[in-house]
Scaffold this active site. Sequence first.
Site, PDB file in Angstrom:
ATOM      1  N   ILE B   9       0.829  -1.204   0.000  1.00 51.64           N
ATOM      2  CA  ILE B   9       0.000   0.000   0.000  1.00 51.64           C
ATOM      3  C   ILE B   9       0.865   1.258   0.000  1.00 51.64           C
ATOM      4  O   ILE B   9       1.859   1.335   0.719  1.00 51.64           O
ATOM      5  CB  ILE B   9      -0.901   0.038   1.256  1.00 51.64           C
ATOM      6  CG1 ILE B   9      -1.827  -1.178   1.268  1.00 51.64           C
ATOM      7  CG2 ILE B   9      -1.720   1.319   1.292  1.00 51.64           C
ATOM      8  CD1 ILE B   9      -2.719  -1.222   2.493  1.00 51.64           C
ATOM      9  N   CYS B  10       0.461   2.242  -0.841  1.00 47.22           N
ATOM     10  CA  CYS B  10       1.104   3.560  -0.741  1.00 47.22           C
ATOM     11  C   CYS B  10       0.020   4.618  -0.601  1.00 47.22           C
ATOM     12  O   CYS B  10      -1.168   4.319  -0.669  1.00 47.22           O
ATOM     13  CB  CYS B  10       2.007   3.833  -1.945  1.00 47.22           C
ATOM     14  SG  CYS B  10       1.216   3.713  -3.540  1.00 47.22           S
ATOM     15  N   GLY B  11       0.444   5.860  -0.408  1.00 45.33           N
ATOM     16  CA  GLY B  11      -0.513   6.958  -0.340  1.00 45.33           C
ATOM     17  C   GLY B  11      -1.048   7.233  -1.740  1.00 45.33           C
ATOM     18  O   GLY B  11      -0.997   6.382  -2.607  1.00 45.33           O
ATOM     19  N   THR B  16       4.838   4.526  -5.101  1.00 43.82           N
ATOM     20  CA  THR B  16       5.992   4.052  -4.334  1.00 43.82           C
ATOM     21  C   THR B  16       5.832   2.568  -4.028  1.00 43.82           C
ATOM     22  O   THR B  16       6.801   1.855  -3.844  1.00 43.82           O
ATOM     23  CB  THR B  16       6.156   4.812  -3.006  1.00 43.82           C
ATOM     24  OG1 THR B  16       4.921   4.766  -2.291  1.00 43.82           O
ATOM     25  CG2 THR B  16       6.566   6.242  -3.216  1.00 43.82           C
ATOM     26  N   VAL B  42      -3.965   3.589  -0.343  1.00 46.41           N
ATOM     27  CA  VAL B  42      -4.543   3.493   0.995  1.00 46.41           C
ATOM     28  C   VAL B  42      -6.048   3.798   0.972  1.00 46.41           C
ATOM     29  O   VAL B  42      -6.822   3.241   1.756  1.00 46.41           O
ATOM     30  CB  VAL B  42      -3.780   4.392   1.998  1.00 46.41           C
ATOM     31  CG1 VAL B  42      -3.966   5.871   1.663  1.00 46.41           C
ATOM     32  CG2 VAL B  42      -4.200   4.093   3.416  1.00 46.41           C
TER      33      VAL B  42
END
Lengths: 165, 98
Positions: B9-11, B16, B42
């Site tokens: 998970i990334c923002g 990333t 996310v």
Amino acid sequence: MAESGSDLHELLSSPDLVVLGLEADSAEQVIAVLAQRLVDGGHVRDTYPEAVMARERVHPTGLPAPGRGVAIPHADPAHVRQQAVALATMSRPVAFGVMGTDDATVECVVCILLALSDGPAQLRALRQVVELVQDRGRLERLVAADRYEDVVEVLSGTDLQTGVS
Amino acid sequence: MKTKRVLIICGTGIATSTVVADKVRTHLERKGIPVQVEQTKVSEVLRGAEGYDLIVSTTQVPSSVTTPVVQGLPFLTGVGVEQALGDIERALTERSEQ
């Protein structure tokens, strides 16, 4: 629109996208200066600076790299017209929030504002950023750079070690 | 061993998580742990991440998520990578013994 090269040093396509020895007191100031350079160069939409600022507040991007903190603020690709990066080295360290936390900070001496579009091109650039962040020697040379050409030289070294394993 | 499902998970913004996913996948394959690595933002897991054995995240994971979480930051900074890989391996193998 034609894409420029997707290597990190190619995305830093003009001296206007580099600020060396920036004097700033906050992450917001650093982001504002670099975001404006991207707006002026026509790389991003007018909505980009505020989008980066808002995202940084919720999902901070400071990376506590070995020795030297590096921040990589960015925004949704929707705000990007033609991908580019803008880079600043700071005359004194500036606190950024640590990625993945809501209270930790890291003193950063380099800030790379990423204006990347979707797809494989962004991934290539992102991998090169991560390589750079993890390479103490190259970061030191970047911090010491006092000309745009020096910065490009350091960044293009990424080509020699793009293998991510 | 049953194939493990790992969610990276990334923002929001740029992926990333892709950089992290590469490294996690390579390591687990080398260790002979059959794994299926997927990625998301996310905002997609606000109601939980059912069906996954482990989450590796470069951003804060909402408290509604009950899946075990390992921080993905070390894969971006290079600091603490070995420990993070160990945590991931342990989380996946311990769950299989239950």
